[in-house]
Design a protein around this motif. Structure first.
Motif, PDB file in Angstrom:
ATOM      1  N   ALA A  92      31.308  30.932  39.093  1.00 27.20           N
ATOM      2  CA  ALA A  92      32.032  32.095  39.593  1.00 27.20           C
ATOM      3  C   ALA A  92      32.275  31.990  41.087  1.00 27.20           C
ATOM      4  O   ALA A  92      31.454  31.459  41.839  1.00 27.20           O
ATOM      5  N   LEU A  93      33.419  32.536  41.503  1.00 25.14           N
ATOM      6  CA  LEU A  93      33.744  32.711  42.911  1.00 25.14           C
ATOM      7  C   LEU A  93      33.315  34.109  43.336  1.00 25.14           C
ATOM      8  O   LEU A  93      33.593  35.090  42.643  1.00 25.14           O
ATOM      9  N   LEU A  94      32.631  34.201  44.493  1.00 23.39           N
ATOM     10  CA  LEU A  94      32.084  35.465  44.976  1.00 23.39           C
ATOM     11  C   LEU A  94      32.633  35.785  46.363  1.00 23.39           C
ATOM     12  O   LEU A  94      33.119  34.903  47.070  1.00 23.39           O
ATOM     13  N   THR A  95      32.509  37.045  46.768  1.00 20.43           N
ATOM     14  CA  THR A  95      32.722  37.396  48.172  1.00 20.43           C
ATOM     15  C   THR A  95      31.396  37.413  48.933  1.00 20.43           C
ATOM     16  O   THR A  95      31.368  37.621  50.145  1.00 20.43           O
ATOM     17  N   GLY A  96      30.306  37.184  48.254  1.00 21.29           N
ATOM     18  CA  GLY A  96      28.961  37.161  48.823  1.00 21.29           C
ATOM     19  C   GLY A  96      27.960  37.372  47.711  1.00 21.29           C
ATOM     20  O   GLY A  96      28.320  37.769  46.599  1.00 21.29           O
ATOM     21  N   GLY A  97      26.683  37.083  48.002  1.00 27.25           N
ATOM     22  CA  GLY A  97      25.633  37.358  47.028  1.00 27.25           C
ATOM     23  C   GLY A  97      25.084  36.163  46.301  1.00 27.25           C
ATOM     24  O   GLY A  97      24.209  36.299  45.447  1.00 27.25           O
ATOM     25  N   GLY A  98      25.563  34.942  46.621  1.00 26.93           N
ATOM     26  CA  GLY A  98      25.191  33.773  45.842  1.00 26.93           C
ATOM     27  C   GLY A  98      23.807  33.216  46.102  1.00 26.93           C
ATOM     28  O   GLY A  98      23.224  32.582  45.233  1.00 26.93           O
ATOM     29  N   TYR A  99      23.253  33.438  47.311  1.00 28.97           N
ATOM     30  CA  TYR A  99      21.916  32.928  47.613  1.00 28.97           C
ATOM     31  C   TYR A  99      20.883  33.917  47.065  1.00 28.97           C
ATOM     32  O   TYR A  99      20.140  34.551  47.816  1.00 28.97           O
ATOM     33  N   ALA A 100      20.823  34.042  45.765  1.00 29.28           N
ATOM     34  CA  ALA A 100      19.958  35.045  45.153  1.00 29.28           C
ATOM     35  C   ALA A 100      19.631  34.617  43.731  1.00 29.28           C
ATOM     36  O   ALA A 100      20.313  33.773  43.138  1.00 29.28           O
ATOM     37  N   GLU A 101      18.587  35.215  43.195  1.00 28.12           N
ATOM     38  CA  GLU A 101      18.223  34.919  41.808  1.00 28.12           C
ATOM     39  C   GLU A 101      19.202  35.543  40.819  1.00 28.12           C
ATOM     40  O   GLU A 101      19.394  35.021  39.716  1.00 28.12           O
ATOM     41  N   TYR A 102      19.834  36.629  41.236  1.00 31.44           N
ATOM     42  CA  TYR A 102      20.855  37.285  40.413  1.00 31.44           C
ATOM     43  C   TYR A 102      21.993  37.712  41.333  1.00 31.44           C
ATOM     44  O   TYR A 102      21.777  38.079  42.488  1.00 31.44           O
ATOM     45  N   CYS A 103      23.211  37.686  40.800  1.00 32.01           N
ATOM     46  CA  CYS A 103      24.347  38.187  41.564  1.00 32.01           C
ATOM     47  C   CYS A 103      25.372  38.784  40.611  1.00 32.01           C
ATOM     48  O   CYS A 103      25.410  38.441  39.419  1.00 32.01           O
ATOM     49  N   THR A 104      26.193  39.692  41.130  1.00 37.70           N
ATOM     50  CA  THR A 104      27.310  40.216  40.347  1.00 37.70           C
ATOM     51  C   THR A 104      28.583  39.477  40.745  1.00 37.70           C
ATOM     52  O   THR A 104      28.718  38.988  41.867  1.00 37.70           O
ATOM     53  N   ALA A 105      29.517  39.402  39.802  1.00 35.61           N
ATOM     54  CA  ALA A 105      30.804  38.764  40.046  1.00 35.61           C
ATOM     55  C   ALA A 105      31.853  39.444  39.194  1.00 35.61           C
ATOM     56  O   ALA A 105      31.551  39.890  38.069  1.00 35.61           O
ATOM     57  N   PRO A 106      33.079  39.556  39.676  1.00 36.31           N
ATOM     58  CA  PRO A 106      34.150  40.047  38.813  1.00 36.31           C
ATOM     59  C   PRO A 106      34.294  39.139  37.595  1.00 36.31           C
ATOM     60  O   PRO A 106      34.314  37.909  37.722  1.00 36.31           O
ATOM     61  N   ALA A 107      34.390  39.733  36.434  1.00 36.43           N
ATOM     62  CA  ALA A 107      34.540  38.926  35.219  1.00 36.43           C
ATOM     63  C   ALA A 107      35.771  38.036  35.305  1.00 36.43           C
ATOM     64  O   ALA A 107      35.779  36.903  34.786  1.00 36.43           O
ATOM     65  N   ALA A 108      36.808  38.518  35.975  1.00 36.95           N
ATOM     66  CA  ALA A 108      38.053  37.753  36.076  1.00 36.95           C
ATOM     67  C   ALA A 108      37.905  36.496  36.921  1.00 36.95           C
ATOM     68  O   ALA A 108      38.776  35.614  36.873  1.00 36.95           O
ATOM     69  N   LEU A 109      36.826  36.409  37.701  1.00 38.65           N
ATOM     70  CA  LEU A 109      36.616  35.238  38.560  1.00 38.65           C
ATOM     71  C   LEU A 109      35.512  34.345  38.023  1.00 38.65           C
ATOM     72  O   LEU A 109      35.011  33.460  38.736  1.00 38.65           O
ATOM     73  N   CYS A 110      35.120  34.570  36.771  1.00 41.95           N
ATOM     74  CA  CYS A 110      34.150  33.716  36.098  1.00 41.95           C
ATOM     75  C   CYS A 110      34.888  32.743  35.188  1.00 41.95           C
ATOM     76  O   CYS A 110      35.767  33.144  34.419  1.00 41.95           O
ATOM     77  N   LEU A 111      34.514  31.494  35.259  1.00 36.45           N
ATOM     78  CA  LEU A 111      35.131  30.461  34.446  1.00 36.45           C
ATOM     79  C   LEU A 111      34.046  29.708  33.691  1.00 36.45           C
ATOM     80  O   LEU A 111      32.906  29.607  34.153  1.00 36.45           O
ATOM     81  N   PRO A 112      34.360  29.166  32.517  1.00 36.29           N
ATOM     82  CA  PRO A 112      33.333  28.477  31.730  1.00 36.29           C
ATOM     83  C   PRO A 112      32.843  27.215  32.415  1.00 36.29           C
ATOM     84  O   PRO A 112      33.576  26.579  33.186  1.00 36.29           O
ATOM     85  N   ILE A 113      31.607  26.848  32.145  1.00 37.21           N
ATOM     86  CA  ILE A 113      31.085  25.582  32.645  1.00 37.21           C
ATOM     87  C   ILE A 113      31.903  24.458  32.006  1.00 37.21           C
ATOM     88  O   ILE A 113      32.042  24.410  30.780  1.00 37.21           O
ATOM     89  N   PRO A 114      32.488  23.564  32.783  1.00 33.81           N
ATOM     90  CA  PRO A 114      33.248  22.464  32.175  1.00 33.81           C
ATOM     91  C   PRO A 114      32.391  21.660  31.195  1.00 33.81           C
ATOM     92  O   PRO A 114      31.178  21.524  31.375  1.00 33.81           O
ATOM     93  N   GLU A 115      33.030  21.141  30.185  1.00 34.36           N
ATOM     94  CA  GLU A 115      32.321  20.431  29.116  1.00 34.36           C
ATOM     95  C   GLU A 115      31.529  19.261  29.682  1.00 34.36           C
ATOM     96  O   GLU A 115      32.059  18.402  30.384  1.00 34.36           O
ATOM     97  N   GLY A 116      30.225  19.250  29.378  1.00 35.76           N
ATOM     98  CA  GLY A 116      29.362  18.161  29.805  1.00 35.76           C
ATOM     99  C   GLY A 116      28.838  18.280  31.225  1.00 35.76           C
ATOM    100  O   GLY A 116      28.066  17.425  31.670  1.00 35.76           O
ATOM    101  N   TRP A 117      29.242  19.314  31.941  1.00 32.33           N
ATOM    102  CA  TRP A 117      28.780  19.488  33.317  1.00 32.33           C
ATOM    103  C   TRP A 117      27.459  20.246  33.344  1.00 32.33           C
ATOM    104  O   TRP A 117      27.220  21.128  32.526  1.00 32.33           O
ATOM    105  N   SER A 118      26.622  19.945  34.320  1.00 29.24           N
ATOM    106  CA  SER A 118      25.403  20.720  34.531  1.00 29.24           C
ATOM    107  C   SER A 118      25.739  21.986  35.312  1.00 29.24           C
ATOM    108  O   SER A 118      26.815  22.115  35.909  1.00 29.24           O
ATOM    109  N   MET A 119      24.800  22.930  35.320  1.00 27.13           N
ATOM    110  CA  MET A 119      24.968  24.136  36.131  1.00 27.13           C
ATOM    111  C   MET A 119      25.136  23.775  37.607  1.00 27.13           C
ATOM    112  O   MET A 119      25.972  24.354  38.319  1.00 27.13           O
ATOM    113  N   LEU A 120      24.349  22.814  38.069  1.00 25.45           N
ATOM    114  CA  LEU A 120      24.420  22.401  39.466  1.00 25.45           C
ATOM    115  C   LEU A 120      25.815  21.874  39.796  1.00 25.45           C
ATOM    116  O   LEU A 120      26.404  22.226  40.826  1.00 25.45           O
ATOM    117  N   GLU A 121      26.351  21.040  38.918  1.00 26.99           N
ATOM    118  CA  GLU A 121      27.686  20.502  39.145  1.00 26.99           C
ATOM    119  C   GLU A 121      28.740  21.608  39.144  1.00 26.99           C
ATOM    120  O   GLU A 121      29.626  21.646  39.999  1.00 26.99           O
TER     121      GLU A 121
END
Length: 332
Positions: A92-121
Motif C-alpha cells: 500500500a501507498l500511504l501519506t504516513g504511518g508506515g513505521y508501525a506495527e499496524y497502519c491504516t491505508a485507503p483500500a483504493a491504494l492497496c494492491l495485491p502482493i505480486p505473484e511469488g514476491w515476499s512481503m519485504l519485496e
C-alpha cells in the motif's frame, strides 16, 4: 483480532536519526473506505529523512508516524472497502504511518502482493511505482520509442524508472555517482549510465544521440541542473521535476523553451487526493502488475533492517552508498 496499542516511530523534535523515537500508541481504526494492515515490512524514502529533520511535515490529516509504503496483512476493514477482505495480503501507498506495527491505508491504494514476491519485496515498490508511473507515463505521456533520462538511476526511484521504461521499450539514459552504481543501472537495462563525478552528462547525451537529445527527463535534483537538462531535451521534450536535492532555485532560458516547445512540470505525490492516486493504482494493476508477476520488473533491495533499527537505517540512507531500497522488517 488485533491489540489496542502498537509500537511506532515518531520524530517529536527535528534532528538526527537519533531523533526517531519508538513510542507506544493506540492502534488506529480504519475509517470508511480504509483498511487496517498488520505491517510486515516498510520502505524508507528520502522524504522520511526530510520529515525527521522538520523540513517536510505531513500533509493535513496524515499520520505523524513516518513511512510512506508498506506490505502486510489486512486485519480490519472500514466499510465500504470493495475488493479488500480481512486476511488479504497487500502492499500500500500511504501519506504516513508506515513505521508501525499496524497502519491504516485507503483500500483504493492497496494492491495485491505480486505473484511469488515476499512481503519485504512488495513493500519496496509502492512509492517508486506510483511516482514513476504518474510522472513519466501520465504527466509526460512518454510515447512509443521515446527516450528517458533519469537523474540518480541507482536510487529507489531510479532503479524502478529504468526497469519500467525498459519494459515498455524506451531507451534509458541515467546518471549515478560511481562506476559500481553505473554498472548496476546498466544491469537493470539502462542504455547509457554516466558517472556524474567523472563525466559531463550534457556532452555524453549530445554525443550518443547525435545532437538530438532525449524526450523525457525524470529529475530528482533541480537547482543548477535544470538549465543543463533543458539543453539535452529534444524538441518537444518534457522535464519532470520530482525532488530538489540540488536546490530550489534555477535560471532558465525561456526563449529556448519557447523556440523548442519544451515542457517542464513539477509535482509531489504525497499531498494529492486519494481519488487521484487511486487512478494511478488502477493503471498500475492493469498495465504493470503482470510485469511484476513475471518478474520482468523486480525489486532492488540494498538492505533490510529490523524495525527497531530505524535510526541505523536512516543513517544508511543518508550515507548514499546504497543501490535501490533500504527496508525495515517486522517480526510478526
Amino acid at each position: 483480532m488485533y491489540p489496542s496499542t502498537m509500537h511506532a516511530f515518531l520524530a517529536p523534535e527535528p534532528g538526527s536519526p537519533e531523533a526517531l523515537t519508538l513510542s507506544t500508541l493506540p492502534t488506529p481504526t480504519p475509517k470508511r473506505g480504509e483498511v487496517l494492515i498488520k505491517v510486515a515490512a516498510a520502505g524508507l524514502n528520502r522524504l522520511d529523512i526530510f520529515q525527521r529533520q522538520g523540513r517536510y511535515p505531513p500533509p493535513p490529516g496524515a499520520s505523524d508516524i513516518l513511512g510512506l509504503e508498506v506490505a502486510g496483512t489486512v486485519v480490519a476493514v472500514g466499510q465500504p472497502s470493495p475488493g479488500i477482505q480481512i486476511g488479504d495480503q497487500v502492499c500500500a501507498l500511504l501519506t504516513g504511518g508506515g513505521y508501525a506495527e499496524y497502519c491504516t491505508a485507503p483500500a483504493a491504494l492497496c494492491l495485491p502482493i505480486p505473484e511469488g514476491w515476499s512481503m519485504l519485496e512488495a513493500a519496496s515498490i509502492p512509492e517508486a511505482l506510483f511516482t514513476v508511473w504518474s510522472n513519466i507515463f501520465m504527466r509526460a505521456a512518454i510515447a512509443p520509442s521515446e527516450s528517458l533520462f533519469v537523474q540518480g538511476g541507482a536510487s529507489g526511484i531510479g532503479t524502478m524508472a529504468i526497469q519500467l521504461a525498459r519494459a515498455f521499450g524506451h531507451p534509458v539514459f541515467t546518471t549515478a555517482r560511481n562506476q559500481e552504481k553505473c554498472q548496476a543501472c546498466l544491469d537493470l537495462g539502462a542504455t547509457i549510465a554516466i558517472d556524474y563525478q567523472q563525466q559531463d552528462f550534457v556532452d555524453i547525451i549530445k554525443q550518443v544521440t547525435h545532437g538530438r537529445g532525449v524526450d523525457v527527463i525524470l529529475d530528482l535534483v533541480g537547482g543548477s541542473y535544470i538549465p543543463r537538462e533543458l539543453s539535452v531535451l529534444a524538441d518537444d521534450g518534457r522535464l519532470c521535476l520530482i525532488a530538489l536535492l540540488g536546490g530550489t532555485r534555477s535560471e532558465v532560458n525561456l526563449a529556448e523553451m519557447l523556440k523548442r516547445r519544451l515542457t517542464m512540470t513539477a509535482s509531489t505525490l504525497r499531498p494529492r487526493q486519494v481519488d487521484f492516486k487511486a487512478h494511478i493504482a488502477q493503471q498500475l494493476k492493469t498495465l504493470v502488475w503482470p510485469l511484476l508477476d513475471h518478474r520482468t520488473i523486480h525489486p532492488v533491495i540494498w538492505a533490510a533492517m529490523p524495525f527497531e533499527q530505524a535510526a541505523a537505517a536512516h543513517r544508511l540512507l543518508e550515507a548514499g552508498e546504497h543501490i535501490g531500497k533500504i527496508m525495515l522488517k517486522l517480526d510478526n
